[in-house]
Design a protein around this motif. Sequence first.
Motif, PDB file in Angstrom:
ATOM      1  N   LYS A   1       0.828  -1.218   0.000  1.00  0.00           N
ATOM      2  CA  LYS A   1       0.000   0.000   0.000  1.00  0.00           C
ATOM      3  C   LYS A   1       0.853   1.254   0.000  1.00  0.00           C
ATOM      4  O   LYS A   1       0.473   2.277  -0.548  1.00  0.00           O
ATOM      5  CB  LYS A   1      -0.890   0.016   1.247  1.00  0.00           C
ATOM      6  CG  LYS A   1      -2.117  -0.857   1.128  1.00  0.00           C
ATOM      7  CD  LYS A   1      -3.298  -0.169   1.785  1.00  0.00           C
ATOM      8  CE  LYS A   1      -4.572  -0.809   1.283  1.00  0.00           C
ATOM      9  NZ  LYS A   1      -5.692   0.069   1.292  1.00  0.00           N
ATOM     10  N   ARG A   2       1.998   1.173   0.704  1.00  0.00           N
ATOM     11  CA  ARG A   2       2.859   2.352   0.821  1.00  0.00           C
ATOM     12  C   ARG A   2       3.890   2.434  -0.305  1.00  0.00           C
ATOM     13  O   ARG A   2       4.791   3.265  -0.279  1.00  0.00           O
ATOM     14  CB  ARG A   2       3.580   2.342   2.178  1.00  0.00           C
ATOM     15  CG  ARG A   2       2.662   2.689   3.322  1.00  0.00           C
ATOM     16  CD  ARG A   2       2.167   4.112   3.132  1.00  0.00           C
ATOM     17  NE  ARG A   2       0.850   4.300   3.700  1.00  0.00           N
ATOM     18  CZ  ARG A   2       0.596   5.058   4.738  1.00  0.00           C
ATOM     19  NH1 ARG A   2       1.564   5.705   5.317  1.00  0.00           N
ATOM     20  NH2 ARG A   2      -0.632   5.194   5.159  1.00  0.00           N
ATOM     21  N   GLY A   3       3.788   1.527  -1.273  1.00  0.00           N
ATOM     22  CA  GLY A   3       4.692   1.583  -2.430  1.00  0.00           C
ATOM     23  C   GLY A   3       6.125   1.198  -2.112  1.00  0.00           C
ATOM     24  O   GLY A   3       7.050   1.633  -2.793  1.00  0.00           O
ATOM     25  N   CYS A   4       6.310   0.389  -1.070  1.00  0.00           N
ATOM     26  CA  CYS A   4       7.661  -0.061  -0.723  1.00  0.00           C
ATOM     27  C   CYS A   4       7.949  -1.328  -1.538  1.00  0.00           C
ATOM     28  O   CYS A   4       7.722  -2.448  -1.054  1.00  0.00           O
ATOM     29  CB  CYS A   4       7.772  -0.359   0.769  1.00  0.00           C
ATOM     30  SG  CYS A   4       7.234   0.983   1.817  1.00  0.00           S
ATOM     31  N   LEU A   5       8.439  -1.142  -2.745  1.00  0.00           N
ATOM     32  CA  LEU A   5       8.607  -2.285  -3.649  1.00  0.00           C
ATOM     33  C   LEU A   5      10.025  -2.345  -4.199  1.00  0.00           C
ATOM     34  O   LEU A   5      10.697  -1.319  -4.321  1.00  0.00           O
ATOM     35  CB  LEU A   5       7.621  -2.179  -4.821  1.00  0.00           C
ATOM     36  CG  LEU A   5       6.130  -2.120  -4.454  1.00  0.00           C
ATOM     37  CD1 LEU A   5       5.286  -1.841  -5.687  1.00  0.00           C
ATOM     38  CD2 LEU A   5       5.675  -3.410  -3.773  1.00  0.00           C
ATOM     39  N   ILE A   6      10.460  -3.569  -4.486  1.00  0.00           N
ATOM     40  CA  ILE A   6      11.743  -3.735  -5.169  1.00  0.00           C
ATOM     41  C   ILE A   6      11.458  -4.117  -6.627  1.00  0.00           C
ATOM     42  O   ILE A   6      10.303  -4.435  -6.966  1.00  0.00           O
ATOM     43  CB  ILE A   6      12.629  -4.808  -4.495  1.00  0.00           C
ATOM     44  CG1 ILE A   6      11.818  -6.075  -4.180  1.00  0.00           C
ATOM     45  CG2 ILE A   6      13.277  -4.292  -3.239  1.00  0.00           C
ATOM     46  CD1 ILE A   6      12.632  -7.207  -3.591  1.00  0.00           C
ATOM     47  N   ALA A   7      12.509  -4.107  -7.444  1.00  0.00           N
ATOM     48  CA  ALA A   7      12.334  -4.456  -8.860  1.00  0.00           C
ATOM     49  C   ALA A   7      11.639  -5.813  -8.954  1.00  0.00           C
ATOM     50  O   ALA A   7      11.989  -6.739  -8.229  1.00  0.00           O
ATOM     51  CB  ALA A   7      13.705  -4.496  -9.537  1.00  0.00           C
ATOM     52  N   GLY A   8      10.676  -5.922  -9.808  1.00  0.00           N
ATOM     53  CA  GLY A   8       9.945  -7.176  -9.939  1.00  0.00           C
ATOM     54  C   GLY A   8       8.625  -7.127  -9.198  1.00  0.00           C
ATOM     55  O   GLY A   8       7.779  -8.002  -9.328  1.00  0.00           O
ATOM     56  N   GLY A   9       8.456  -6.092  -8.369  1.00  0.00           N
ATOM     57  CA  GLY A   9       7.151  -5.881  -7.730  1.00  0.00           C
ATOM     58  C   GLY A   9       7.006  -6.505  -6.343  1.00  0.00           C
ATOM     59  O   GLY A   9       5.955  -6.400  -5.717  1.00  0.00           O
ATOM     60  N   ASP A  10       8.071  -7.165  -5.847  1.00  0.00           N
ATOM     61  CA  ASP A  10       7.979  -7.714  -4.488  1.00  0.00           C
ATOM     62  C   ASP A  10       8.109  -6.592  -3.462  1.00  0.00           C
ATOM     63  O   ASP A  10       8.670  -5.532  -3.752  1.00  0.00           O
ATOM     64  CB  ASP A  10       9.090  -8.749  -4.247  1.00  0.00           C
ATOM     65  CG  ASP A  10       8.783 -10.050  -4.961  1.00  0.00           C
ATOM     66  OD1 ASP A  10       7.604 -10.268  -5.303  1.00  0.00           O
ATOM     67  OD2 ASP A  10       9.732 -10.819  -5.208  1.00  0.00           O
ATOM     68  N   VAL A  11       7.603  -6.874  -2.250  1.00  0.00           N
ATOM     69  CA  VAL A  11       7.655  -5.847  -1.201  1.00  0.00           C
ATOM     70  C   VAL A  11       9.065  -5.742  -0.632  1.00  0.00           C
ATOM     71  O   VAL A  11       9.723  -6.751  -0.374  1.00  0.00           O
ATOM     72  CB  VAL A  11       6.621  -6.167  -0.101  1.00  0.00           C
ATOM     73  CG1 VAL A  11       6.874  -5.338   1.147  1.00  0.00           C
ATOM     74  CG2 VAL A  11       5.210  -5.918  -0.613  1.00  0.00           C
TER      75      VAL A  11
END
Length: 281
Positions: A244-254
């Motif tokens: 929800k807070r947009g804390c993502l790494i490449a590939g879309g994982d949290v």
Amino acid sequence: MTIQWYPGHMAKATRELQEWIKRVDVVVELADARIPQASRNPVLNDVLSDRPKVLAMVKTDMADETVTKQWQQHFEQNGENVVLMNAKHNKGSGKLIQEVKRLAQPKMQALQKKGIKKRAVRAMIVGVPNVGKSTVINRLVGKNQAKTGDRPAMTRGNHWLKVSNEMELLDTPGILWPKFEDQEVGYKLAITGAIKDERLDFQDVVLYLIQQLQKWYPQALEERYNLSELPSEGVDIFETIGRKRGCLIAGGDVDFDQAAEVILRDFRSEKLGPISLEKPE
Ligand code: G4P
């Protein structure tokens, strides 16, 4: 598992405390109202000798008021002298001063009986790092600090800060090194900022916080992160918040480290509301 937090420092701090305590009539122990048990160190009772002690539960503005009252009752039932304080908004200083003077009275009377000239009551503040020692000292000393301006406020040695004509504070806040016998105590100290323990996994610390919030304050999580329903597992709540807070790494994982920082910052800046992480049994 018993984890001693920097045993070398702890031993040195304890020796210093023993020396300082000899110079005061009353000891003021600060405990964080959010973790009133975990933020206390039993070593203090071993070095107090016969000095009376006031337990000041501080940061009450950050803790759950109902739980704080339960703790107060719990400690009072155990014979402790308790004062609730919110140093940020300067609440409780008057009560604390009153309590220190009350506890010092028998000694002051005994001194007078011996013909010793009346002097100010001497007290010192002790507590774990970051609990609020300097803030409380500043509140107690207030504008009187200017009058002792020739004495640096936080130097070591036998200097005194004037609270009033009737009370002085040792200008050195005594640091108690936290001691934790189980990991949960370590987690609580890390969450509240009393320790930066590299031996604790940051993500584990925040997962523990989420689990506590899920158990005691689910509404705080739902409202802050706009969750209509909380997943049943703490780790899934963690992941949902991260997403929800947009804390993502490449590939879309949290990115759990980033998500952990967001949640911890929210807790510490009271965005989740007043929270207590311990309740009396
Ligand atoms: P210490 O001497 O025991 O290490 O603690 P200190 O007084 O430095 O206080 C640690 C942090 O706790 C400070 O915040 C201080 O403002 C905050 N604090 C102390 N008492 C209270 C209280 O009763 N209520 C609240 N809400 N906060 C309290 P900081 O963010 O590190 O610094 P600052 O920017 O606020 O000065």
